[in-house]
Design a protein around this motif. Sequence first.
Motif, PDB file in Angstrom:
ATOM      1  N   VAL A   7       2.783  -0.264  -3.513  1.00  0.00           N
ATOM      2  CA  VAL A   7       2.205   1.072  -3.698  1.00  0.00           C
ATOM      3  C   VAL A   7       3.218   2.104  -3.205  1.00  0.00           C
ATOM      4  O   VAL A   7       3.563   2.138  -2.025  1.00  0.00           O
ATOM      5  N   GLY A   8       3.694   2.945  -4.126  1.00  0.00           N
ATOM      6  CA  GLY A   8       4.686   3.967  -3.794  1.00  0.00           C
ATOM      7  C   GLY A   8       6.029   3.665  -4.426  1.00  0.00           C
ATOM      8  O   GLY A   8       6.515   2.531  -4.368  1.00  0.00           O
ATOM      9  N   MET A   9       6.632   4.692  -5.023  1.00  0.00           N
ATOM     10  CA  MET A   9       7.914   4.507  -5.707  1.00  0.00           C
ATOM     11  C   MET A   9       8.930   5.556  -5.293  1.00  0.00           C
ATOM     12  O   MET A   9       9.594   6.171  -6.123  1.00  0.00           O
ATOM     13  N   GLY A  10       9.055   5.781  -3.982  1.00  0.00           N
ATOM     14  CA  GLY A  10      10.184   6.535  -3.462  1.00  0.00           C
ATOM     15  C   GLY A  10      11.291   5.550  -3.114  1.00  0.00           C
ATOM     16  O   GLY A  10      11.346   4.425  -3.635  1.00  0.00           O
ATOM     17  N   LEU A  11      12.168   5.939  -2.211  1.00  0.00           N
ATOM     18  CA  LEU A  11      13.269   5.052  -1.825  1.00  0.00           C
ATOM     19  C   LEU A  11      12.765   3.741  -1.241  1.00  0.00           C
ATOM     20  O   LEU A  11      13.335   2.671  -1.503  1.00  0.00           O
ATOM     21  N   ALA A  12      11.687   3.797  -0.455  1.00  0.00           N
ATOM     22  CA  ALA A  12      11.164   2.582   0.168  1.00  0.00           C
ATOM     23  C   ALA A  12      10.629   1.613  -0.878  1.00  0.00           C
ATOM     24  O   ALA A  12      10.990   0.427  -0.893  1.00  0.00           O
ATOM     25  N   GLY A  13       9.763   2.096  -1.750  1.00  0.00           N
ATOM     26  CA  GLY A  13       9.170   1.236  -2.768  1.00  0.00           C
ATOM     27  C   GLY A  13      10.198   0.675  -3.728  1.00  0.00           C
ATOM     28  O   GLY A  13      10.149  -0.508  -4.095  1.00  0.00           O
ATOM     29  N   ALA A  29       3.757  -2.407  -9.528  1.00  0.00           N
ATOM     30  CA  ALA A  29       3.880  -1.204  -8.701  1.00  0.00           C
ATOM     31  C   ALA A  29       2.855  -0.172  -9.139  1.00  0.00           C
ATOM     32  O   ALA A  29       2.524  -0.070 -10.321  1.00  0.00           O
ATOM     33  N   ILE A  30       2.358   0.578  -8.173  1.00  0.00           N
ATOM     34  CA  ILE A  30       1.440   1.693  -8.442  1.00  0.00           C
ATOM     35  C   ILE A  30       2.012   2.933  -7.779  1.00  0.00           C
ATOM     36  O   ILE A  30       2.418   2.884  -6.612  1.00  0.00           O
ATOM     37  N   SER A  31       2.079   4.032  -8.518  1.00  0.00           N
ATOM     38  CA  SER A  31       2.632   5.252  -7.931  1.00  0.00           C
ATOM     39  C   SER A  31       2.159   6.473  -8.694  1.00  0.00           C
ATOM     40  O   SER A  31       2.078   6.467  -9.922  1.00  0.00           O
ATOM     41  N   PHE A 164      -3.532   5.653  -6.014  1.00  0.00           N
ATOM     42  CA  PHE A 164      -4.187   4.459  -5.483  1.00  0.00           C
ATOM     43  C   PHE A 164      -5.546   4.835  -4.887  1.00  0.00           C
ATOM     44  O   PHE A 164      -5.663   5.782  -4.110  1.00  0.00           O
ATOM     45  N   ASN A 165      -6.574   4.077  -5.260  1.00  0.00           N
ATOM     46  CA  ASN A 165      -7.936   4.315  -4.782  1.00  0.00           C
ATOM     47  C   ASN A 165      -8.332   3.184  -3.829  1.00  0.00           C
ATOM     48  O   ASN A 165      -8.564   2.054  -4.254  1.00  0.00           O
ATOM     49  N   PHE A 166      -8.409   3.492  -2.544  1.00  0.00           N
ATOM     50  CA  PHE A 166      -8.672   2.459  -1.545  1.00  0.00           C
ATOM     51  C   PHE A 166     -10.055   1.835  -1.696  1.00  0.00           C
ATOM     52  O   PHE A 166     -10.271   0.692  -1.279  1.00  0.00           O
ATOM     53  N   ILE A 186       0.160  -7.068  -0.417  1.00  0.00           N
ATOM     54  CA  ILE A 186       0.258  -5.664  -0.817  1.00  0.00           C
ATOM     55  C   ILE A 186       1.118  -4.922   0.199  1.00  0.00           C
ATOM     56  O   ILE A 186       0.952  -5.096   1.412  1.00  0.00           O
ATOM     57  N   VAL A 187       2.050  -4.119  -0.312  1.00  0.00           N
ATOM     58  CA  VAL A 187       2.972  -3.348   0.530  1.00  0.00           C
ATOM     59  C   VAL A 187       2.758  -1.868   0.239  1.00  0.00           C
ATOM     60  O   VAL A 187       2.841  -1.433  -0.921  1.00  0.00           O
ATOM     61  N   PHE A 188       2.500  -1.103   1.297  1.00  0.00           N
ATOM     62  CA  PHE A 188       2.327   0.342   1.156  1.00  0.00           C
ATOM     63  C   PHE A 188       3.619   1.044   1.545  1.00  0.00           C
ATOM     64  O   PHE A 188       4.046   1.000   2.696  1.00  0.00           O
TER      65      PHE A 188
END
Length: 348
Positions: A7-13, A29-31, A164-166, A186-188
């Motif tokens: 979850v997340g597509m910046g530098l980390a994702g 991936a979800i972003s 993303f919907n928790f 799952i990785v946030f």
Amino acid sequence: MVDYLVVGMGLAGISFCEVLEKNNKSFIAISDSSQISSVVAGGLYNPVILKRFTLAWNVKEQLEMAMPFYRDLELKLNSRLLYKLPVLRRFNSIEEQNLWFEAADKPNLKPFLSPDLIFNDNMHIEAPFGYGEVLGTGRLDTANLVDAYKRSLLDKKLLVPETFNFEELNIDSSHVEYKSIVAKQIVFATGFGLRVNPYFNYLPLNGTKGELLTVKAPLLKESNVIKSSVFIIPMGTDLYRVGATYNREDKTNVPTDAAKTELLKKLNSFIRCPYEVVDHVAGVRPTVQDRRPLVGRHPQHANLYALNGFGSRGVIVAPAAAQQLYDLVENNKPIEKEMDISRYANKS
């Protein structure tokens, strides 16, 4: 079932997805576009904290991993991402020169600080005391990277472009389910968005807003990054990125007149040519009080992970942190204590 939901597509994702691909792990991936600090960042990588003339944390090891990592991404995405740029630290006095030379003589800083005084030859910059040159520096085109990587994942149907919907996340001891996606882990990697994550919002992610200007200055003709009270980063075609501000109170991505005024005042203190402001952007950096990343496994849920808290050094830190998280999950190899979120586990 896929191996990972990221979850997340910046530098980390992006860094973590790349590690997964290189190890033949499946993922989805979800972003959305709510966290934009990676996109609006200047992308400067610099091993030295120039305010204090000290080496950044673990920077040698991180750079050794980051540079080949981004060069591989350039080939994979068929896109120019890395630009080698010297960083010149503008001196304000003889005393600052002396502090620089003292630092350049220290064994750990010698590889990164030139011992030579560089005299200013640009008539449009006021720098009577000259510069010190930082070695091993440059710029990563973060906006291009994020855009190209997302397009690559979309082409392979590996990216779901949504928020993303928790409430739709179900956690089992052996897997997680999110809508129609079933994953082992799952990785946030959601940057400042971690603050609204019900599983990781106990972590002390502060968030520091940074604002940057882009100016067009046809007469400036400067090919180096100049670090004074602000950075000036050459972007090509007479464009320069100017920044950045540090605001710990405002947590929005909205550019402000106050920050623009602050940046222009600092720029005008040493630039001596006309320019035009052509862009003004803002983003909230995921910062932590102890200035260390937040990486690791949730204290109660063994298949939930965080990859976050890189602050303004994401370009250098992200590949190494992503590899450490992968090694934790797949090889049960401990994460460096300074970045492991277990240092805050008792507060969850």
